[in-house]
Design an enzyme around this catalytic site. Structure first.
Site, PDB file in Angstrom:
ATOM      1  N   ASN A  84       0.850  -1.184   0.000  1.00 43.51           N
ATOM      2  CA  ASN A  84       0.000   0.000   0.000  1.00 43.51           C
ATOM      3  C   ASN A  84       0.893   1.243   0.000  1.00 43.51           C
ATOM      4  OD1 ASN A  84      -2.259  -1.696   0.275  1.00 43.51           O
ATOM      5  ND2 ASN A  84      -2.028  -1.738   2.497  1.00 43.51           N
ATOM      6  N   SER A  92      -1.040   2.901   6.266  1.00 44.51           N
ATOM      7  CA  SER A  92      -1.269   3.524   7.571  1.00 44.51           C
ATOM      8  C   SER A  92       0.025   3.697   8.364  1.00 44.51           C
ATOM      9  CB  SER A  92      -2.264   2.696   8.394  1.00 44.51           C
ATOM     10  OG  SER A  92      -1.754   1.406   8.651  1.00 44.51           O
ATOM     11  N   HIS A  97       6.827  -1.111   3.551  1.00 39.51           N
ATOM     12  CA  HIS A  97       6.672  -2.513   3.918  1.00 39.51           C
ATOM     13  C   HIS A  97       5.912  -3.289   2.855  1.00 39.51           C
ATOM     14  CE1 HIS A  97       3.323  -0.185   5.617  1.00 39.51           C
ATOM     15  NE2 HIS A  97       2.569  -1.240   5.402  1.00 39.51           N
TER      16      HIS A  97
HETATM   17  P1  AMP Z   1      -0.436  -0.529   5.948  1.00 42.81           P
HETATM   18  O1  AMP Z   1      -1.861  -0.243   6.341  1.00 42.81           O
HETATM   19  O2  AMP Z   1      -0.259  -1.085   4.568  1.00 42.81           O
HETATM   20  O3  AMP Z   1       0.434   0.690   6.210  1.00 42.81           O
HETATM   21  O4  AMP Z   1       0.054  -1.692   6.909  1.00 42.81           O
HETATM   22  C1  AMP Z   1       0.466  -1.474   8.220  1.00 42.81           C
HETATM   23  C2  AMP Z   1       0.330  -2.778   8.925  1.00 42.81           C
HETATM   24  O5  AMP Z   1       1.048  -2.696  10.154  1.00 42.81           O
HETATM   25  C3  AMP Z   1      -1.109  -3.152   9.295  1.00 42.81           C
HETATM   26  O6  AMP Z   1      -1.457  -4.390   8.664  1.00 42.81           O
HETATM   27  C4  AMP Z   1      -1.075  -3.275  10.817  1.00 42.81           C
HETATM   28  O7  AMP Z   1      -1.874  -4.325  11.306  1.00 42.81           O
HETATM   29  C5  AMP Z   1       0.389  -3.510  11.080  1.00 42.81           C
HETATM   30  N1  AMP Z   1       0.862  -3.123  12.406  1.00 42.81           N
HETATM   31  C6  AMP Z   1       0.580  -1.988  13.088  1.00 42.81           C
HETATM   32  N2  AMP Z   1       1.215  -1.979  14.275  1.00 42.81           N
HETATM   33  C7  AMP Z   1       1.917  -3.142  14.350  1.00 42.81           C
HETATM   34  C8  AMP Z   1       2.774  -3.731  15.330  1.00 42.81           C
HETATM   35  N3  AMP Z   1       3.048  -3.114  16.502  1.00 42.81           N
HETATM   36  N4  AMP Z   1       3.311  -4.939  15.070  1.00 42.81           N
HETATM   37  C9  AMP Z   1       3.032  -5.579  13.899  1.00 42.81           C
HETATM   38  N5  AMP Z   1       2.248  -5.075  12.947  1.00 42.81           N
HETATM   39  C10 AMP Z   1       1.689  -3.883  13.153  1.00 42.81           C
END
Ligand code: AMP
Ligand code: ZN
Length: 111
Positions: A84, A92, A97
């Site tokens: 994303n 988010s 990643h």
């Molecule tokens: P995105 O919405 O593509 O930016 O993905 C961010 C991802 O990070 C989401 O799938 C969240 O569930 C994940 N995320 C947020 N905080 C953590 C955390 N502390 N450990 C592992 N994953 C996380």
């Protein structure tokens, strides 16, 4: 810098690590969207995958290589890599990643 994923790389926030090299870290997503949901990130901070690929071709390759290795190590025959980029695309956390998702059927086109 107040970045959640930099803190995971530095060990300031705990995570379930799947792979760690000099260049990349992979760990389980805290809110899994499939039976397998691993995040693969550069250890160095970049806001999104475009910044990585504009800056460091080797690091870009390392991220995708790690995804393929993890898929192989986990015995995954089918998996989806999702990146994303930007809030409207669902980003988010603004540290680049890859999402590695597997273990169920996925719809296409994505929502
Ligand atoms: P995105 O919405 O593509 O930016 O993905 C961010 C991802 O990070 C989401 O799938 C969240 O569930 C994940 N995320 C947020 N905080 C953590 C955390 N502390 N450990 C592992 N994953 C996380
Ligand atoms: Zn960061």
């Amino acid at each position: 810098m107040d970045c959640l994923f930099c803190k995971i790389v530095n060990g300031d926030i705990p995570a379930t690590f799947v792979k760690k090299t000099e260049l990349i870290t992979a760990f389980k997503d805290i809110t899994p969207q499939a039976p397998t949901h691993v995040l693969i990130i550069p250890n160095k901070h970049f806001e999104n995958i475009g910044q990585v690929s504009n800056t460091d071709a080797n690091l870009t390759a390392e991220l995708f290589k790690a995804a393929a290795e993890i898929a192989s190590e986990l015995g995954l025959e089918s998996y989806r890599l999702n990146i994303n980029t930007g809030a409207d695309a669902g980003q988010s956390v603004f540290h680049a990643h890859l999402h590695l998702l597997a273990g169920r059927a996925f719809a296409w086109p994505p929502g």
